[in-house]
Write an enzyme that holds these catalytic residues in place. Sequence first.
Site, PDB file in Angstrom:
ATOM      1  N   ASP A 100       0.812  -1.217   0.000  1.00  0.00           N
ATOM      2  CA  ASP A 100       0.000   0.000   0.000  1.00  0.00           C
ATOM      3  C   ASP A 100       0.844   1.266   0.000  1.00  0.00           C
ATOM      4  O   ASP A 100       2.065   1.225   0.202  1.00  0.00           O
ATOM      5  CB  ASP A 100      -0.967  -0.003   1.197  1.00  0.00           C
ATOM      6  CG  ASP A 100      -0.295  -0.396   2.514  1.00  0.00           C
ATOM      7  OD1 ASP A 100       0.948  -0.448   2.565  1.00  0.00           O
ATOM      8  OD2 ASP A 100      -1.015  -0.650   3.491  1.00  0.00           O
TER       9      ASP A 100
ATOM     10  N   ASP B 263      -7.814  -2.713  14.120  1.00  0.00           N
ATOM     11  CA  ASP B 263      -9.179  -3.018  13.677  1.00  0.00           C
ATOM     12  C   ASP B 263      -9.218  -4.225  12.729  1.00  0.00           C
ATOM     13  O   ASP B 263     -10.232  -4.495  12.106  1.00  0.00           O
ATOM     14  CB  ASP B 263      -9.813  -1.784  13.017  1.00  0.00           C
ATOM     15  CG  ASP B 263      -9.040  -1.302  11.792  1.00  0.00           C
ATOM     16  OD1 ASP B 263      -8.032  -1.952  11.416  1.00  0.00           O
ATOM     17  OD2 ASP B 263      -9.443  -0.277  11.207  1.00  0.00           O
TER      18      ASP B 263
ATOM     19  N   HIS C  41      -7.314  -4.596   9.995  1.00  0.00           N
ATOM     20  CA  HIS C  41      -6.998  -4.343   8.581  1.00  0.00           C
ATOM     21  C   HIS C  41      -5.672  -4.969   8.176  1.00  0.00           C
ATOM     22  O   HIS C  41      -4.753  -5.097   8.981  1.00  0.00           O
ATOM     23  CB  HIS C  41      -7.065  -2.844   8.245  1.00  0.00           C
ATOM     24  CG  HIS C  41      -5.971  -1.983   8.768  1.00  0.00           C
ATOM     25  ND1 HIS C  41      -6.155  -1.028   9.733  1.00  0.00           N
ATOM     26  CD2 HIS C  41      -4.662  -1.890   8.421  1.00  0.00           C
ATOM     27  CE1 HIS C  41      -5.021  -0.400   9.962  1.00  0.00           C
ATOM     28  NE2 HIS C  41      -4.094  -0.898   9.188  1.00  0.00           N
TER      29      HIS C  41
ATOM     30  N   GLU D 270      -9.659  -1.899   5.115  1.00  0.00           N
ATOM     31  CA  GLU D 270     -10.323  -1.577   6.374  1.00  0.00           C
ATOM     32  C   GLU D 270     -11.596  -2.416   6.537  1.00  0.00           C
ATOM     33  O   GLU D 270     -12.145  -2.912   5.551  1.00  0.00           O
ATOM     34  CB  GLU D 270     -10.705  -0.095   6.384  1.00  0.00           C
ATOM     35  CG  GLU D 270      -9.506   0.864   6.340  1.00  0.00           C
ATOM     36  CD  GLU D 270      -8.863   1.074   7.706  1.00  0.00           C
ATOM     37  OE1 GLU D 270      -9.015   0.209   8.604  1.00  0.00           O
ATOM     38  OE2 GLU D 270      -8.193   2.106   7.879  1.00  0.00           O
TER      39      GLU D 270
HETATM   40  C1  GLP Z   1      -0.619   0.449   8.616  1.00  0.00           C
HETATM   41  C2  GLP Z   1      -0.270  -0.426   7.420  1.00  0.00           C
HETATM   42  C3  GLP Z   1      -0.535  -1.882   7.682  1.00  0.00           C
HETATM   43  C4  GLP Z   1       0.032  -2.281   9.027  1.00  0.00           C
HETATM   44  C5  GLP Z   1      -0.650  -1.476  10.108  1.00  0.00           C
HETATM   45  C6  GLP Z   1      -0.218  -1.856  11.511  1.00  0.00           C
HETATM   46  O1  GLP Z   1      -1.925   0.857   8.643  1.00  0.00           O
HETATM   47  N1  GLP Z   1      -0.979  -0.032   6.238  1.00  0.00           N
HETATM   48  O2  GLP Z   1       0.046  -2.661   6.636  1.00  0.00           O
HETATM   49  O3  GLP Z   1      -0.151  -3.662   9.247  1.00  0.00           O
HETATM   50  O4  GLP Z   1      -0.326  -0.117   9.872  1.00  0.00           O
HETATM   51  O5  GLP Z   1       0.924  -1.164  11.848  1.00  0.00           O
HETATM   52  P1  GLP Z   1       1.840  -1.485  13.097  1.00  0.00           P
HETATM   53  O6  GLP Z   1       2.637  -2.676  12.703  1.00  0.00           O
HETATM   54  O7  GLP Z   1       2.697  -0.261  13.259  1.00  0.00           O
HETATM   55  O8  GLP Z   1       0.937  -1.739  14.250  1.00  0.00           O
END
Ligand code: GLP
Length: 236
Positions: free
Chosen positions: A67, A136, A138, A143
């Site tokens: 992404d 959440d 995702h 989402e």
């Molecule tokens: C972002 C990314 C996700 C990732 C998520 C969780 O939103 N788009 O790919 O898994 O954050 O991030 P973290 O690993 O910092 O909790």
Amino acid sequence: MKIQTFASYEDMSRSAAEAIAAVVRAKPTAVLGLATGSTPIGTYRHLVRMYQEGTLDFSRVTTVNLDEYIGLSGTHEQSYRYFMEDHLFRHVNIDPARTFLPDGMAPDPVAEGHRYDQLVADLGGTDIQLLGIGFDGHIGFNEPCGEFVKPTHPVDLDPSTIQANARFFASEAEVPRRAITMGMGAIMGAHRVLLLASGQGKKAVFDASANGPIVPQVPASILQLHPDVTMMFAEG
Ligand code: GLP
């Protein structure tokens, strides 16, 4: 689905990096599906270490990321392109021309999604897809919503995701409101999936994803339908 629990983030990161390295050693032209967020940083650190030790060669590897924020160019410090350069690409011998992310500056994000799916298809899909998970549920930026969305597509970020990601920006107001994310089609098309989660705050969503009902309100729950998924959880 395999579930692996680790005592520490460090143990999980080493194990995840070993799994990715094994794919590259078995297939030097591997296509790696990569993720951003804080969780995979330790994994990237170990991959860089393996490269520095001379036990891992990225020269023929291709990467496709999940992404990118809409409106951020790759030179913006909070762009996911910048993140990948910073944590992995510039530290290893990967060909920069073989590192792909959705283009957050594309004038037509829907068309960009189609272009990206075609790119992933032309590469034959990913040999292994690394995933983090949002609070959440995702994955990428898929989402919670009323359906699992198949193509790579633009999304409006959930307020909770904007808030969670604000820690990387000077203020919450600076967090982009939209992103373009690989859809469930390309994620589920990976030959193998490796999802990482760390810390007690992620425990409930990890369990719901691994064992709960398969519903788009918990996007990661779709992984239960994939034939080769490993979900790793670090207790601390
Ligand atoms: C972002 C990314 C996700 C990732 C998520 C969780 O939103 N788009 O790919 O898994 O954050 O991030 P973290 O690993 O910092 O909790």
